[in-house]
Design a protein around this motif. Structure first.
Motif, PDB file in Angstrom:
ATOM      1  N   VAL A  26       0.838  -1.198   0.000  1.00 32.60           N
ATOM      2  CA  VAL A  26       0.000   0.000   0.000  1.00 32.60           C
ATOM      3  C   VAL A  26       0.873   1.248   0.000  1.00 32.60           C
ATOM      4  CG1 VAL A  26      -1.598   1.356   1.414  1.00 32.60           C
ATOM      5  CG2 VAL A  26      -2.041  -1.076   1.029  1.00 32.60           C
ATOM      6  N   GLU A  27       1.903   1.226   0.814  1.00 34.40           N
ATOM      7  CA  GLU A  27       2.814   2.384   0.905  1.00 34.40           C
ATOM      8  C   GLU A  27       3.475   2.676  -0.438  1.00 34.40           C
ATOM      9  OE1 GLU A  27       7.090   3.243   2.945  1.00 34.40           O
ATOM     10  OE2 GLU A  27       5.588   2.233   4.202  1.00 34.40           O
ATOM     11  N   GLU A  30       0.936   3.930  -3.148  1.00 30.98           N
ATOM     12  CA  GLU A  30       0.544   5.321  -2.856  1.00 30.98           C
ATOM     13  C   GLU A  30       1.660   6.275  -3.288  1.00 30.98           C
ATOM     14  OE1 GLU A  30      -2.228   6.630  -2.031  1.00 30.98           O
ATOM     15  OE2 GLU A  30      -3.382   5.195  -0.869  1.00 30.98           O
ATOM     16  N   THR A  34       1.454   9.254  -6.085  1.00 29.59           N
ATOM     17  CA  THR A  34       1.865  10.619  -5.757  1.00 29.59           C
ATOM     18  C   THR A  34       2.864  11.158  -6.775  1.00 29.59           C
ATOM     19  OG1 THR A  34       1.487  10.263  -3.403  1.00 29.59           O
ATOM     20  CG2 THR A  34       2.998  12.036  -3.991  1.00 29.59           C
ATOM     21  N   PHE A 104      -7.879   4.096  -9.851  1.00 30.33           N
ATOM     22  CA  PHE A 104      -7.061   4.386  -8.683  1.00 30.33           C
ATOM     23  C   PHE A 104      -6.009   5.448  -9.000  1.00 30.33           C
ATOM     24  CE2 PHE A 104      -2.973   3.725  -6.591  1.00 30.33           C
ATOM     25  CZ  PHE A 104      -3.318   4.017  -5.279  1.00 30.33           C
ATOM     26  N   ASP A 108      -8.478   9.426  -6.087  1.00 29.61           N
ATOM     27  CA  ASP A 108      -7.922   9.590  -4.743  1.00 29.61           C
ATOM     28  C   ASP A 108      -8.439   8.532  -3.764  1.00 29.61           C
ATOM     29  OD1 ASP A 108     -10.523  10.420  -4.473  1.00 29.61           O
ATOM     30  OD2 ASP A 108     -10.052  12.411  -3.736  1.00 29.61           O
ATOM     31  N   GLN A 109      -8.931   7.414  -4.303  1.00 29.41           N
ATOM     32  CA  GLN A 109      -9.404   6.349  -3.418  1.00 29.41           C
ATOM     33  C   GLN A 109      -8.214   5.726  -2.691  1.00 29.41           C
ATOM     34  OE1 GLN A 109     -10.928   3.931  -6.721  1.00 29.41           O
ATOM     35  NE2 GLN A 109      -9.678   2.248  -6.011  1.00 29.41           N
ATOM     36  N   PRO A 110      -8.435   5.174  -1.502  1.00 30.44           N
ATOM     37  CA  PRO A 110      -7.336   4.554  -0.752  1.00 30.44           C
ATOM     38  C   PRO A 110      -6.802   3.310  -1.468  1.00 30.44           C
ATOM     39  CG  PRO A 110      -9.360   4.656   0.570  1.00 30.44           C
ATOM     40  CD  PRO A 110      -9.693   5.154  -0.786  1.00 30.44           C
ATOM     41  N   ALA A 111      -5.512   3.091  -1.346  1.00 30.43           N
ATOM     42  CA  ALA A 111      -4.892   1.924  -1.976  1.00 30.43           C
ATOM     43  C   ALA A 111      -5.415   0.622  -1.378  1.00 30.43           C
ATOM     44  CB  ALA A 111      -3.373   1.998  -1.840  1.00 30.43           C
ATOM     45  N   LEU A 112      -5.898   0.670  -0.151  1.00 28.80           N
ATOM     46  CA  LEU A 112      -6.464  -0.540   0.454  1.00 28.80           C
ATOM     47  C   LEU A 112      -7.637  -1.076  -0.351  1.00 28.80           C
ATOM     48  CD1 LEU A 112      -6.278   0.042   4.309  1.00 28.80           C
ATOM     49  CD2 LEU A 112      -5.093  -1.689   2.961  1.00 28.80           C
ATOM     50  N   ASP A 113      -8.303  -0.203  -1.111  1.00 29.04           N
ATOM     51  CA  ASP A 113      -9.416  -0.647  -1.968  1.00 29.04           C
ATOM     52  C   ASP A 113      -8.925  -1.592  -3.075  1.00 29.04           C
ATOM     53  OD1 ASP A 113     -11.025   0.971  -0.439  1.00 29.04           O
ATOM     54  OD2 ASP A 113     -11.443   2.424  -2.025  1.00 29.04           O
TER      55      ASP A 113
END
Length: 118
Positions: A26-27, A30, A34, A104, A108-113
């Motif tokens: 996830v890190e 993301e 960015t 994605f 801007d949805q969370p990467a956990l999705d």
């Protein structure tokens, strides 16, 4: 120029990532979002463009190796002509997954999705 697909269409569309690997994945994804300059949808997947920086290239190389290990169906290539890009190919049966990845990277949805496809 027509590109030769990089994916493995004999591998199942499945992810075998372990739960302890998810936070690191996830890190990094993301961080890639960015730093993304722009994205192109290709015949076989996505082409993610970045500034030519050594830290981004290191992230791309690590990401491609790690994701290929748990999602054998994906195909990756790091392209270093005209800047820096990650070519991310998938078989036709993964088109909906590629749609989610495109959303994605453009959103801007969370990467956990994205759990289960990385």
């Amino acid at each position: 120029m027509k590109l030769i697909p990089l994916y493995d269409d004999t591998a199942p569309i499945a992810c075998t990532i372990s739960s302890d690997e998810i936070p690191g994945r996830v890190e990094i994804i993301e961080r890639l979002r960015t730093n993304l300059d722009h994205l192109e949808r290709t015949e076989h997947g996505l082409l993610l463009h970045f500034a030519a920086r050594s830290d981004i290239e290191a992230d791309l190389r690590r990401f491609a190796v790690d994701v290929k290990r748990c999602c054998e169906f994906w195909g990756f290539d790091i392209v270093t002509t005209d800047g820096l890009a990650l070519r991310w190919d998938g078989p036709p049966t993964a088109s909906e997954v590629l749609d989610r990845l495109e959303e994605f990277f453009n959103g801007d949805q969370p990467a956990l999705d994205l759990a289960g496809i990385l």
